[in-house]
Scaffold this motif. Structure first.
Motif, short mmCIF file in Angstrom:
data_model
loop_
_atom_site.label_atom_id
_atom_site.label_comp_id
_atom_site.label_asym_id
_atom_site.label_seq_id
_atom_site.Cartn_x
_atom_site.Cartn_y
_atom_site.Cartn_z
N UNK A 220 11.68 44.35 66.86
CA UNK A 220 12.45 43.37 67.08
C UNK A 220 11.46 42.37 67.88
N UNK A 221 10.72 42.86 68.41
CA UNK A 221 9.74 41.67 69.36
C UNK A 221 8.45 41.56 68.66
N UNK A 222 7.90 40.47 69.23
CA UNK A 222 6.37 40.22 68.73
C UNK A 222 5.57 40.46 69.78
N UNK A 223 4.59 41.17 69.75
CA UNK A 223 3.39 41.67 70.79
C UNK A 223 2.65 40.31 71.52
N UNK A 224 2.52 39.32 70.42
CA UNK A 224 1.88 38.02 71.02
C UNK A 224 2.95 37.41 71.97
N UNK A 225 4.03 37.24 71.41
CA UNK A 225 5.09 36.61 72.18
C UNK A 225 4.96 37.08 73.51
N UNK A 226 5.17 38.63 73.56
CA UNK A 226 5.14 39.08 74.74
C UNK A 226 4.26 38.90 75.86
N UNK A 227 2.73 39.03 75.33
CA UNK A 227 1.69 38.75 76.15
C UNK A 227 1.43 37.54 76.53
N UNK A 228 1.76 36.51 75.60
CA UNK A 228 1.73 35.21 75.97
C UNK A 228 2.69 34.57 76.90
N UNK A 229 3.90 35.30 76.97
CA UNK A 229 5.05 34.58 77.56
C UNK A 229 4.77 35.04 79.08
N UNK A 230 5.20 33.77 80.00
CA UNK A 230 5.04 34.25 81.51
C UNK A 230 5.98 35.17 81.75
N UNK A 231 7.20 35.24 81.38
CA UNK A 231 8.35 36.12 81.40
C UNK A 231 9.02 36.30 80.31
N UNK A 232 8.76 37.64 79.44
CA UNK A 232 9.36 37.89 78.39
C UNK A 232 11.02 37.79 78.53
N UNK A 233 11.52 37.48 77.52
CA UNK A 233 13.00 37.23 77.36
C UNK A 233 13.72 38.76 77.63
N UNK A 234 14.59 38.66 78.69
CA UNK A 234 15.26 39.87 78.92
C UNK A 234 16.25 40.37 77.79
N UNK A 235 16.99 39.77 77.29
CA UNK A 235 18.04 39.98 76.41
C UNK A 235 17.28 40.55 75.35
N UNK A 236 16.09 40.06 74.91
CA UNK A 236 15.19 40.52 73.65
C UNK A 236 15.05 41.95 73.88
N UNK A 237 14.48 42.26 75.31
CA UNK A 237 13.72 43.58 75.64
C UNK A 237 15.00 44.60 75.79
N UNK A 238 16.06 44.08 76.38
CA UNK A 238 17.21 45.03 76.44
C UNK A 238 17.55 45.19 75.25
N UNK A 239 17.88 44.59 74.31
CA UNK A 239 18.23 44.81 72.71
C UNK A 239 17.31 45.88 72.34
N UNK A 240 16.06 45.58 72.39
CA UNK A 240 14.95 46.63 71.82
C UNK A 240 15.04 47.85 72.48
N UNK A 241 14.94 48.13 73.89
CA UNK A 241 15.12 49.06 74.56
C UNK A 241 16.33 50.11 74.19
N UNK A 242 17.56 49.31 74.05
CA UNK A 242 18.82 50.02 73.69
C UNK A 242 18.62 50.82 72.24
N UNK A 243 17.78 50.29 71.51
CA UNK A 243 17.42 51.03 70.18
C UNK A 243 16.81 52.07 70.65
N UNK A 244 15.82 52.15 71.47
CA UNK A 244 15.31 53.56 72.01
C UNK A 244 16.23 54.43 72.39
N UNK A 245 16.84 53.93 73.29
CA UNK A 245 17.99 54.88 73.81
C UNK A 245 18.99 55.44 73.00
N UNK A 246 19.46 54.89 71.83
CA UNK A 246 20.34 55.36 70.76
C UNK A 246 19.39 56.33 69.95
N UNK A 247 18.19 55.65 69.82
CA UNK A 247 17.32 56.70 68.95
C UNK A 247 17.20 58.02 69.43
N UNK A 248 16.91 58.18 70.82
CA UNK A 248 16.54 59.48 71.50
C UNK A 248 17.90 59.97 72.17
#
Length: 904
Positions: A220-248
């Motif tokens: 769901x996230x792009x590694x280059x965007x995360x690194x190059x962004x001064x502050x990654x988008x919080x909604x995007x990270x939360x969405x991706x992390x929630x997938x980890x939560x449900x997976x585990x």
């Protein structure tokens, strides 16, 4: 402006702030578009479809309705199938109505914006759906939604280095937080130890790839965007992390279930441990009570005070050490029982019923029986001790008095029966009488103690003392011994009076013997000393004097024999009296340490030195003829010694004078002027002459051996000794050899250095002039004066001293403090002639090598004779310069070593 509103107002206020930031930052829009698209496709693929452009594919409303049905598991109203705008608006409305039915209040989101493909509105709607269906239901320790998800991340990543999750933007930027979440639940998928905070792109791609491949979580996230962004988008990270939560979440549920089981089992295990502890403690305590009670019920002793005291001490030991721990065990047992019952009751378990006979009541009953047996045991023991102590006091008193009496009486019978008075002197006998009178007084005084011993023995018998037979036997022995002592005392008094009369007569005879024997003994001692006296004489006159003195001594022996017989007569009379009255000590004379020979041939010996008058007199008479023989033998020996002295002296005087003359002649040769060759010829001729004289030295050695074998140490006929002649002979031979060698070396030095005969003669004369002691060497001061005489300018200041020290280091490298002529000559030749140097030799090697700093074995064998080439090759070190070739040799260090400036 914001897209959706849930029940938590504060949370939605934060959403408003996020939305404003999102509107201002295009980078966030790009991240949300990619993340939300991937999230939607992760659900739509379950229905066999997907979207490509999030703002286009949801415009008709069909896929939006399908998405909501998949993620909610519920059926939405049937969609309109037309393709007109109002059909699309109707379908989008149905989707928005379903969202609102789930408790989400939509604000500023209308179906027209979605149908028109408004990106901001579409992303806001999808984010609202994600919040409601993917994040809102997350709950961790009473925290829900975003806070719950953040707490879950913090808990899972807390053990990992370089991970500190505080938010959903910067905390995940380096990728380590994603990797830590995966490793925490699936350590087999990632080797966290190999990850580094300095490689964020690698970390992010690793996490995204592993999650997609093994956890079915789309990228769901792009590694280059995360690194190059001064502050990654919080909604995007939360969405991706929630997938980890449900997976585990399945693993989380398993962990919770395991914790619950462990908690239940831990309660059960602790209860079983308490049951086992109770059973063990109850068994141990009952066994101890069973073993101890019979001992307390026993009321018998061995009827002795020590035995009863030992039993009392055992009882006190029981009260101090054994019972208190058992009382604590009893209390602990009851505590364990009560604790166990309480734990069972609180955990809804049935009450614990101990093994038969081990109930708390059974233990209390057994303990009560123990205390009943203990009651009165100490009082009984103390009463028994008091009774036995009275008996023991009497027994100790009896024993004490018996010990004192027996100690006093010990040896008294032997003393009274002894005939020691027959072996003593008169004064000792009188002392024996006084001692016996004192004993008679002491005997009367002990009568009262014997009567007391008998009375105590009678009382112990009346009180039935346990060891009464031993008391009676001891009392009877003491009474019987008392009667014997009285009889023996009377007999000894009579015997002492008779012995006193006899000893007074013997004492008179001893006194007479002492007055006459002492002077006679002293005379014999002096005679023996003279007769056996060792003497050392060196002439016939001395031995003749000793012979004359011995003849005078022999004239006195007649009178001495008469005195000896008179002294022996006194001793015989004493012995006769001693044998008649059996006085064994009669022969001991208190007035002298001498003894004499008796008539029957036996020797009466004194206590101290055992000197025997008769034997000594016999010895004196036997020594007289022996002395005659010794003196005559010595006269003969002295006559022979005189002959040997004269023989040696005659030869020694001749040889000694010859050596002295030749030593002087050798010095004159070395000091004379002339050519070195002429001097060398004279030295060799002189050497031949000296060696031809050797038979005279050998003859003198034979004479000296005869003198030594005869033990002759002085010879008044000559001043020479063999040792001094040997030294002179050796000095002569050594001086000849040294002069020949020095002259040859001087010729060699002169020829090799090109020194003229006049120069050599000048060096020699200067050296000899300052060699005042003629020792062939100069001290530093003499060396300095010699150099000054030859034209050297050496001052008397510090600089002059320093120059002299440098010169001394050259001529005296070993630091002996002297300069030999050879060193002096070598120094002068170096100062006056041109000599090769290490630099000249190095320059020669450089020419042979073709101006190279090294040389090879091939060049050496080509340019030098074979033996000299091999000599150089064996001693040259390998050349280590940067321009070295194989086999290169270092001729510089070799040249320096040739002149002693380094080691070969």
């Amino acid at each position: 402006m914001y897209y959706g509103e849930q029940n938590d107002g504060a949370y939605m206020e934060q959403e408003e702030e996020w939305e404003r930031e999102g509107l201002l930052d295009p980078a966030w829009e790009k991240q949300q578009r990619k993340t939300f698209t991937a999230w939607c496709n992760s659900h739509l693929r379950k229905a066999g479809t997907q979207i490509e452009e999030i703002e286009e594919d949801f415009r008709q409303g069909l896929k939006l309705m399908l998405l909501l049905e998949v993620i909610s598991g519920e059926q939405l109203p049937k969609p309109d199938k037309g393709r007109m705008r109002f059909h699309k608006i109707a379908n989008v409305n149905k989707a928005l109505d379903f969202i609102e039915s789930k408790g989400v209040k939509l604000v500023s989101i209308g179906p027209e914006e979605i149908v028109d493909g408004n990106v901001k509105m579409t992303l806001g709607m999808i984010w609202t759906i994600i919040l409601r269906f993917a994040i809102q239901d997350i709950s961790v320790e009473e925290l829900s939604a975003k806070e719950g998800l953040l707490l879950w991340c913090q808990r899972k990543t807390s053990p990992y280095r370089n991970v500190n999750v505080q938010n959903f933007h910067l905390s995940f930027k380096d990728g380590l937080a994603f990797c830590a979440l995966i490793h925490r639940h699936r350590p087999d998928l990632i080797d966290y130890s190999k990850l580094s905070k300095d490689n964020p792109l690698e970390n992010l791609n690793t996490a995204f790839d592993v999650a997609e491949k093994h956890l079915d979580i789309p990228r769901m996230l792009d590694a280059e965007d995360m690194v190059n962004s001064a502050k990654p988008d919080e909604r995007s990270v939360m969405t991706y992390v929630s997938a980890y939560y449900h997976a585990f979440s399945g693993a989380q549920q398993a962990e919770t279930a395991a914790n619950r089981i462990c908690k239940v089992l831990k309660v059960n295990q602790e209860n079983e441990r308490l049951m086992e502890e109770y059973e063990r403690m109850a068994s141990d305590l009952l066994e101890w009570i069973k073993r101890t009670t019979p001992w307390l019920e026993n009321r018998t002793t061995d009827n002795t005070l020590p035995g009863t005291q030992s039993k009392l001490e055992e009882f006190r030991e029981y009260r101090r050490k054994h019972k208190p721990p058992k009382l604590e065990e009893k209390a602990k047992l009851e505590t364990v029982f009560n604790t166990l019952q309480t734990r069972l009751r609180l955990s809804n378990r049935p009450a614990y019923l101990p093994t038969e006979g081990k109930m708390v009541s059974d233990i209390a009953k057994a303990w009560k029986g123990l205390e009943f047996a203990e009651k009165g045991f100490e009082d009984w023991l103390l009463s028994e001790l008091q009774r036995l102590e009275r008996l023991d006091h009497l027994a100790q008193k009896f024993k004490h008095k018996c010990d004192i009496h027996e100690e006093w009486a010990h040896g008294k019978e032997d003393m009274l029966q002894s005939t020691d008075y027959k072996k003593c002197r008169l004064n000792e006998l009188k002392a024996f009488k006084k001692k016996h009178e004192a004993f008679e007084s002491d005997l009367a005084a002990h009568q009262d103690r014997v009567e007391q011993i008998a009375a105590i023995a009678q009382e112990l018998n009346a009180l039935e003392y346990h060891d009464a037979p031993a008391v009676n036997a001891r009392c009877q022995r003491i009474c019987d011994q008392w009667d014997v002592l009285g009889t023996l005392t009377q007999k000894r008094r009579v015997a002492l009076d008779e012995a006193e009369r006899i000893m007074e007569r013997i004492d008179q005879l001893h006194l007479e013997f002492a007055k006459r024997a002492a002077p006679f003994n002293n005379w014999m001692d002096g005679a023996k000393e003279d007769l056996v006296d060792m003497f050392i004489v060196h002439t016939t006159e001395e031995i003749q004097g000793l012979i004359d003195a011995h003849e005078q001594f022999k004239q006195t022996l007649g009178e001495a024999d008469k005195e000896f017989n008179a002294i022996i007569g006194l001793v015989n009379e004493v012995q006769k009296i001693g044998m008649q009255y059996e006085i064994t000590g009669a022969s001991v004379n208190p007035y002298t340490t001498l003894s004499a020979q008796s008539e029957d041939g036996e020797t009466e010996k004194v206590t101290y030195h055992h000197e025997d008058i008769a034997n000594k007199w016999t010895e004196v008479r036997q020594l007289v003829p022996k002395r005659d023989g010794v003196l005559q033998q010595e006269m003969i020996r002295q006559q022979n010694n005189e002959r040997l002295r004269l023989q040696f002296a005659k030869k020694a005087n001749t040889v000694g004078q010859w050596i002295e003359r030749h030593l002087d002649h050798l010095v004159s040769i070395s000091l004379q002027s002339g050519s070195l060759e002429n001097t060398l010829t004279q030295f060799k001729s002189f050497d031949t002459e000296v060696h031809q004289y050797k038979p005279n030295i050998d003859e003198l050695e034979r004479y000296n051996q005869e003198v030594q074998e005869a033990m002759i140490f002085e010879n008044r006929h000559t001043q020479y000794t063999m040792e001094s002649l040997r030294v002179g002979w050796e000095q002569l031979l050594t001086a000849i050899a040294r002069n020949i060698n020095e002259t040859e070396n001087q010729i060699l030095t002169r020829d090799s250095k090109g020194i003229t005969e006049d120069q050599m003669d000048e060096f020699k004369k200067s050296f000899n002039f300052f060699d005042k002691k003629k020792s062939r060497r100069l001290d530093p001061n003499e060396f300095k004066q010699c150099l000054v005489s030859l034209g050297f300018n050496i001052g008397h200041d510090r600089q002059g001293d320093a120059e002299l020290q440098k010169m001394m280091a050259i001529v005296d490298p070993n630091g002996t403090g002297f300069v030999t002529f050879e060193a002096f000559l070598d120094f002068m030749t170096r100062e006056t002639t041109d000599t090769d140097t290490a630099e000249q030799v190095m320059q020669s090697f450089k020419i042979l090598s073709g101006d190279q700093p090294y040389i090879t074995a091939e060049i050496l064998r080509r340019e030098l004779p074979p033996d000299q080439a091999e000599y150089c090759i064996a001693r040259m070190a390998p050349y280590k310069g940067p321009d070295a070739v194989p086999g290169a040799l270092d001729y510089s260090s070799f040249s320096t070593a040739l002149y002693g400036e380094s080691d070969l």
